[in-house]
Design an enzyme around this catalytic site. Structure first.
Site, mmCIF file in Angstrom:
data_model
loop_
_atom_site.group_PDB
_atom_site.id
_atom_site.type_symbol
_atom_site.label_atom_id
_atom_site.label_comp_id
_atom_site.label_asym_id
_atom_site.label_seq_id
_atom_site.Cartn_x
_atom_site.Cartn_y
_atom_site.Cartn_z
ATOM 1 N N HIS A 56 -3.073 11.367 2.083
ATOM 2 C CA HIS A 56 -3.612 10.201 0.728
ATOM 3 C C HIS A 56 -4.770 10.772 0.600
ATOM 4 C CE1 HIS A 56 0.342 7.373 0.563
ATOM 5 N NE2 HIS A 56 -0.176 8.713 0.879
ATOM 6 N N GLU A 58 -7.195 9.344 0.248
ATOM 7 C CA GLU A 58 -8.598 7.839 1.016
ATOM 8 C C GLU A 58 -8.198 8.602 2.921
ATOM 9 O OE1 GLU A 58 -6.451 5.060 -1.833
ATOM 10 O OE2 GLU A 58 -6.459 7.202 -0.267
ATOM 11 N N SER A 80 -5.637 2.041 -6.878
ATOM 12 C CA SER A 80 -6.010 1.495 -6.096
ATOM 13 C C SER A 80 -4.935 1.892 -4.285
ATOM 14 C CB SER A 80 -5.340 -0.134 -6.600
ATOM 15 O OG SER A 80 -5.065 -1.066 -5.444
ATOM 16 N N CYS A 82 -2.625 2.364 -1.166
ATOM 17 C CA CYS A 82 -1.276 1.605 -1.368
ATOM 18 C C CYS A 82 -1.308 1.280 0.440
ATOM 19 C CB CYS A 82 -0.683 3.236 -0.202
ATOM 20 S SG CYS A 82 -0.708 4.372 0.882
ATOM 21 N N CYS A 85 -3.377 3.623 3.507
ATOM 22 C CA CYS A 85 -4.670 3.580 3.209
ATOM 23 C C CYS A 85 -5.247 2.135 3.094
ATOM 24 C CB CYS A 85 -5.040 4.097 1.642
ATOM 25 S SG CYS A 85 -4.350 5.567 1.614
#
Length: 150
Positions: A56, A58, A80, A82, A85
């Site tokens: 992802h 991040e 935002s 998950c 992350c």
């Protein structure tokens, strides 16, 4: 916590990362990591590009940072985080997470709270519009559902 003008500048850099991902056929999620108001790492969602379910935005950014202490860093992420992350950001004790938006996906800010990681949600229209526009394509919506484990 106050929203400082530089938060929008660094969020623009995260948006540029998300745009790189879109150009590569990936999901529109980007992140940058800063220390002392300087970017030290960049990343974007690379799940599709690298066929790697954990990359992802991040996570890609943390990977770019390498082996480092993160307690004095700030992560800027367009969406935002998950649960995966948010857990990683909590595990590594970042000093702050600045979120572009949580309108299109609420994410797991509760996990950040459990770790005591402060965050700012900018509700940034650039991030909101980018995700809404991208998800309007049915093929992209299928990619998105796979990204969040559905």
């Amino acid at each position: 916590m106050a929203i400082e003008p530089h938060h929008y500048d660094f969020m623009l850099e995260a948006i540029r990362e998300a745009e790189n991902s879109i150009a590569q056929g990936g999901l529109p999620i980007g992140a940058v990591l800063t220390r002392n108001s300087r970017i030290i790492a960049r990343g974007h969602n690379r799940r599709v590009q690298e066929k790697n379910v954990i990359l992802h935005g991040e996570m890609s950014c943390l990977r770019d940072a390498g082996l480092s202490s993160f307690h004095d860093t700030v992560m800027y992420t367009t969406l935002s985080p998950c649960p995966m992350c948010a857990g990683a950001l909590g595990l590594f004790r970042l000093s702050l997470v600045v979120i572009g938006e949580s309108v299109t996906y609420p994410g797991s800010k509760d996990i950040l709270d459990k770790f005591g990681i402060p965050y700012i949600d900018l509700a940034d229209e650039r991030s909101i519009n980018m995700m809404k526009s991208w998800r309007a394509n049915p093929a992209n919506e299928r990619l998105w559902q796979g990204d969040i484990g559905n």
